[in-house]
Design a protein around this motif. Sequence first.
Motif, short mmCIF file in Angstrom:
data_model
loop_
_atom_site.label_atom_id
_atom_site.label_comp_id
_atom_site.label_asym_id
_atom_site.label_seq_id
_atom_site.Cartn_x
_atom_site.Cartn_y
_atom_site.Cartn_z
N GLU A 8 30.50 36.88 38.91
CA GLU A 8 30.28 38.33 39.06
C GLU A 8 30.10 38.69 40.53
O GLU A 8 30.66 39.70 41.01
CB GLU A 8 29.05 38.74 38.26
N GLN A 9 29.35 37.89 41.26
CA GLN A 9 29.17 38.14 42.69
C GLN A 9 30.49 38.01 43.45
O GLN A 9 30.76 38.77 44.38
CB GLN A 9 28.15 37.16 43.26
N ARG A 10 31.30 37.04 43.04
CA ARG A 10 32.60 36.83 43.69
C ARG A 10 33.49 38.06 43.54
O ARG A 10 34.13 38.52 44.50
CB ARG A 10 33.29 35.61 43.07
N GLU A 11 33.52 38.62 42.33
CA GLU A 11 34.35 39.80 42.09
C GLU A 11 33.82 41.02 42.85
O GLU A 11 34.59 41.79 43.43
CB GLU A 11 34.42 40.10 40.59
N LEU A 12 32.50 41.21 42.87
CA LEU A 12 31.90 42.33 43.58
C LEU A 12 32.16 42.21 45.08
O LEU A 12 32.48 43.21 45.76
CB LEU A 12 30.40 42.39 43.30
N GLU A 13 32.04 41.00 45.61
CA GLU A 13 32.31 40.77 47.02
C GLU A 13 33.74 41.18 47.37
O GLU A 13 33.99 41.83 48.40
CB GLU A 13 32.09 39.30 47.34
N ASN A 109 42.04 30.44 38.96
CA ASN A 109 41.51 29.87 37.72
C ASN A 109 40.08 30.39 37.49
O ASN A 109 39.11 29.65 37.61
CB ASN A 109 41.53 28.34 37.80
N PRO A 110 39.93 31.68 37.17
CA PRO A 110 38.57 32.22 37.01
C PRO A 110 37.79 31.61 35.85
O PRO A 110 36.56 31.55 35.90
CB PRO A 110 38.81 33.72 36.80
#
Length: 315
Positions: A8-13, A109-110
């Motif tokens: 989730e943090q990766r996508e928000l970043e 590869n999420p």
Amino acid sequence: MIPYPSPEQRELELVELVARASATIPGTELIEYGRSVEQRPLHVVRVPSPASTASSVAPRVLVCANTHGPEFIGNRVCVGMLAKLIDDPPPPLRQLHERAELWLAPCLNPDGYARTHARDGAGTLAQLRHNHRGVDLNRNWPLPTGARRLPLPGAGSPTPGDATYRGPSPLSEPETAALDQLLTTQKFHASANLHSFMGTMFPPRVRTRAAAMAYARLCAALRQAQPHTRYLRIASRVFDTFTGEQEDHQHHAHGCWSICVECFSVRASLAQSFGRRVPLFWRFNPRDPQPWVDNDVPGVAAFLLATLDLPPAHP
């Protein structure tokens, strides 16, 4: 796994970086080009180039990462290219953007990323490496016409459950099928595929001396631009074999100069994990990713920049 972000943090970043980039580079956009087995979005960032005009589009180059679940450092380098482009790009990255449209796919590869994070990096290679259907996505690409897969270790296993299981058929997985469609529609001039942890460069297996020499020069450009740890090129027209890897498919099927870059290094990996009971994750990723981002971003940019002086790749 601090300092590595959760899914989730990766996508928000990524969303926040795209918003920041858009303020200075109009047209920067986050594109969903497909969905994973578990229906997570597959994202790529498009950063337009000032070289594009109303009548001419700049060549497109692509950086991919995290096709294997635990290889988070590749994700950090890929995202780092966008972050550095916004703030203070090293010369090769600035020059690359001036001449080419930059596409960044930080997590191929999420599902594997999410599984690795949920397990806190603990597990076997087969448990962490695959997509949700147990397929090694970097063995799921078609072989070039007339090529055959030799029964060598790591060349792509036909057995489900193996760490390099290649899947029931080439492009059987939604992650590889979606990326192949993106490659087809966008016709990238060059691509760098980021893995870990060997501190090496693997160009595709090529069939001509001219192509091999071209890749030797491109790899030299990457190596010379790395300020600290310089990676070795591993290639042989005699002993190399086709394994269903992404860079081979990109070169032979899409005419795209392509390379696998193993970020981080064996020496650094051993220094932080040898003789210690640590999760598998720490074999593949440095405790502090930033020095490796600083080391690898200019190198990857220099490789892509050097390809712009060449015509499209040929098998």
